[in-house]
Design a protein around this motif. Sequence first.
Motif, short mmCIF file in Angstrom:
data_model
loop_
_atom_site.label_atom_id
_atom_site.label_comp_id
_atom_site.label_asym_id
_atom_site.label_seq_id
_atom_site.Cartn_x
_atom_site.Cartn_y
_atom_site.Cartn_z
N LYS A 7 0.84 -1.19 0.00
CA LYS A 7 0.00 0.00 0.00
C LYS A 7 0.89 1.25 0.00
N LEU A 8 0.55 2.21 -0.85
CA LEU A 8 1.29 3.46 -0.90
C LEU A 8 0.88 4.37 0.26
N SER A 9 1.82 5.18 0.71
CA SER A 9 1.52 6.17 1.74
C SER A 9 0.71 7.32 1.11
N GLN A 10 0.12 8.15 1.94
CA GLN A 10 -0.63 9.30 1.42
C GLN A 10 0.28 10.23 0.62
N GLU A 12 2.95 9.33 -1.10
CA GLU A 12 3.22 8.66 -2.37
C GLU A 12 2.01 8.76 -3.31
N ILE A 13 0.82 8.65 -2.76
CA ILE A 13 -0.40 8.77 -3.58
C ILE A 13 -0.50 10.17 -4.15
N ALA A 16 1.96 10.59 -6.91
CA ALA A 16 1.54 9.85 -8.11
C ALA A 16 0.42 10.58 -8.84
N SER A 82 -1.95 0.88 -4.55
CA SER A 82 -0.58 0.37 -4.71
C SER A 82 0.00 0.89 -6.03
N ARG A 83 1.25 0.56 -6.25
CA ARG A 83 1.91 0.94 -7.52
C ARG A 83 1.19 0.32 -8.72
N VAL A 86 -1.45 2.71 -9.82
CA VAL A 86 -0.88 3.85 -10.52
C VAL A 86 -0.50 3.46 -11.95
#
Length: 105
Positions: A7-10, A12-13, A16, A82-83, A86
């Motif tokens: 799971k991406l962090s906030q 990272e989101i 992205a 997640s990646r 994206v």
Amino acid sequence: MENRPGKLSQDEIQSALKGLTGWSLAEGKLHREYKFANFIDAFGFMTSAALIAESMNHHPEWFNVYQTVKIDLTTHDAGGISRNDVELAKRLGKLAGARGSREGR
């Protein structure tokens, strides 16, 4: 053991999202609406998108009415975005552009 995306962090989101034209965060998922000229074009997009999603083994939540396709992306195994989400969003954006999507918002 299967390689599961994390799971991406906030942060990272949010980072992205800067590279994902038209995508937003809605209810903890990447969200986008595409509008096409008609139902045939929308359905054609969905058919091609299904092939991309299947090749990634990563499937969108989506809804279609006439010329509009609404897409939500999340990775259930990761418990959030997640990646893979994206990457699928990027691929769907390119496909929608090639399929003649009009900006839908």
